[in-house]
Design an enzyme around this catalytic site. Structure first.
Site, PDB file in Angstrom:
ATOM      1  N   HIS A  37     108.668  26.048  11.144  1.00  0.00           N
ATOM      2  CA  HIS A  37     107.594  26.551  12.017  1.00  0.00           C
ATOM      3  C   HIS A  37     106.725  27.559  11.257  1.00  0.00           C
ATOM      4  CE1 HIS A  37     110.672  25.583  15.285  1.00  0.00           C
ATOM      5  NE2 HIS A  37     109.629  24.850  15.607  1.00  0.00           N
ATOM      6  N   LYS A 151     108.635  16.132  10.074  1.00  0.00           N
ATOM      7  CA  LYS A 151     109.982  15.751  10.506  1.00  0.00           C
ATOM      8  C   LYS A 151     109.914  14.899  11.783  1.00  0.00           C
ATOM      9  CE  LYS A 151     112.983  18.299  12.733  1.00  0.00           C
ATOM     10  NZ  LYS A 151     113.527  17.439  13.803  1.00  0.00           N
ATOM     11  N   GLN A 155     106.303  11.513  16.590  1.00  0.00           N
ATOM     12  CA  GLN A 155     105.544  12.420  17.461  1.00  0.00           C
ATOM     13  C   GLN A 155     104.132  12.616  16.895  1.00  0.00           C
ATOM     14  OE1 GLN A 155     106.992  16.089  19.649  1.00  0.00           O
ATOM     15  NE2 GLN A 155     106.210  17.087  17.824  1.00  0.00           N
TER      16      GLN A 155
HETATM   17  O1  PAF Z   1     107.925  19.301  18.443  1.00  0.00           O
HETATM   18  C1  PAF Z   1     108.097  20.088  19.408  1.00  0.00           C
HETATM   19  O2  PAF Z   1     108.645  21.182  19.266  1.00  0.00           O
HETATM   20  C2  PAF Z   1     107.634  19.681  20.798  1.00  0.00           C
HETATM   21  O3  PAF Z   1     107.785  18.308  20.986  1.00  0.00           O
HETATM   22  C3  PAF Z   1     106.199  20.108  21.107  1.00  0.00           C
HETATM   23  C4  PAF Z   1     105.204  19.466  20.163  1.00  0.00           C
HETATM   24  C5  PAF Z   1     106.087  21.627  20.992  1.00  0.00           C
HETATM   25  C6  PAF Z   1     105.818  19.708  22.534  1.00  0.00           C
HETATM   26  O4  PAF Z   1     106.643  20.327  23.470  1.00  0.00           O
END
Ligand code: PAF
Length: 284
Positions: A37, A151, A155
Site C-alpha cells: 500500500h 497482485k 481486479q
Molecule cells: O483491493 C482492495 O483492497 C479492495 O478490493 C478495494 C479496491 C479497496 C475495494 O474495496
C-alpha cells in the site's frame, strides 16, 4: 493529515483543493496497510498534488461472512503509517456512510466473462461488490488517478472495465507487487499467517515463477502449468484453488504464445485456512 469520515466534508475539502488547481490521487484500500500500500501511496504522492487514501472494509465484496469477520483491521496503526508517509487525506467512512440504505444487495454490477473465471468464479458476487464501492469512491473523490496493486491482477481488469463503461474520468495506475524477502506477495491477509505459514506461502510465488521461466524457455504452456501444479502439490499443507495461465487482456486460458500474447500465471490457494492469491507476468 486530514481525516474524514463523512462524504460531504471530504467533498467540500476536495472542491477547495480543485479550485487551487490541485490534482488528486486516490489509493483505495481496506486497511491493514503494508509496504505494498505504501508503494501505491508513494507513487500517487509523486504524481499528484493531493493523495487520498481510503480505508473501508467493504462488506459487499465478501462472499463469505467468516472471511469478512476475520479480515484484519487496525485503523490506529494504519493512521500512524499514513501520518509517517505524509499522506494528505485519510477517508475512513462507516458502513452507514457508504451504504445508507443498508441494502448491500440492492444493486449488482456484471463484468461478463471476467466474472466466470478465477476470482470471479470462486468468489461469486465479489467483483460486483468491488465495482459498487469503487464507483462510490470515484464519484466522491473524483480523482485524476487511482492506484491499484498488480497482485490483484483481475481486479485491475475489472477496474479498467468499470472506468471505461461508466465514463469515470480517473486514470487507472497499476503498481507492481511488493514481496517479502522470501518472495511472498505482501497482503493484508498475511497478518493471519504464522511465521511458518509465511514461509510455506512463499511456495506460491516459487511455483508460478517456475511456470513463467519454463514458458520463457520455450516449454508448452500446459506442460509448464502442470509442472507448477505438481510443485505446489509437494506441499500437502497448501490447498490449491486454481492455477491458471491466462491471457491478461481478457483472462481467457492462454493456449499458445503469439507475438501479441500478454500472459500471466495466476494462483489462488489456502495456507493455514487463509486464502491467498498471486500472479507473475510472462515475458516482462
Ligand atoms: O483491493 C482492495 O483492497 C479492495 O478490493 C478495494 C479496491 C479497496 C475495494 O474495496
Amino acid at each position: 493529515m486530514q481525516i474524514f469520515k463523512n462524504i460531504k466534508s471530504l467533498q467540500y475539502f476536495l472542491a477547495e483543493e480543485r479550485q487551487k488547481k490541485r490534482s488528486v490521487g486516490l489509493v483505495p484500500t481496506m486497511g491493514a496497510l503494508h509496504e505494498g500500500h505504501l508503494k501505491l501511496l508513494n507513487q500517487s504522492q509523486k504524481e499528484n498534488d493531493i493523495t487520498v487514501c481510503s480505508i473501508y472494509v467493504n462488506p459487499a465484496q465478501f462472499n463469505n461472512t467468516d472471511d469478512l469477520k476475520k479480515y484484519p483491521r487496525d485503523l490506529d496503526h494504519d493512521q500512524f503509517l499514513l501520518e509517517k508517509q505524509a499522506c494528505d487525506v485519510l477517508f475512513s467512512p462507516s458502513d452507514k456512510e457508504m451504504y445508507p440504505e443498508g441494502n448491500l444487495n440492492g444493486i449488482k454490477l456484471g463484468f461478463g466473462k471476467l466474472e466466470q473465471v478465477l476470482e470471479g468464479k470462486f468468489r461469486p458476487g465479489h467483483f460486483s461488490g468491488v465495482g459498487i464501492i469503487l464507483s462510490k469512491l470515484f464519484h466522491i473523490v473524483n480523482s485524476d488517478k487511482a492506484y491499484f496493486g498488480q497482485k490483484d491482477l483481475q481486479q485491475c481488469s475489472v477496474v479498467r472495465k468499470l472506468i471505461e463503461e461508466l465514463f469515470f474520468s480517473t486514470q487507472l495506475v497499476i503498481v507492481p507487487t511488493v514481496r517479502e524477502n522470501n518472495g511472498l506477495a505482501m497482503s493484508s491477509r498475511n497478518t493471519r499467517l504464522s511465521e511458518k505459514g509465511k514461509d510455506l506461502a512463499a511456495n506460491l510465488y516459487h511455483a508460478i515463477t517456475k511456470v513463467k521461466n519454463l514458458i520463457e524457455e520455450g516449454e508448452k504452456i500446459e506442460v509448464a502449468r502442470q509442472a507448477g501444479i505438481s510443485t505446489l502439490k509437494e506441499q500437502p499443507k497448501i490447498r490449491q484453488e486454481y492455477f491458471e495461465v491466462i491471457d491478461k487482456r481478457d483472462f481467457t486460458t492462454a493456449a499458445d504464445i503469439t507475438p501479441k500474447s500478454e500472459i500471466a500465471v495466476c494462483v489462488a490457494a489456502f495456507v493455514e485456512e487463509v486464502r491467498l492469491i498471486d500472479n507473475v507476468l510472462v515475458f516482462s
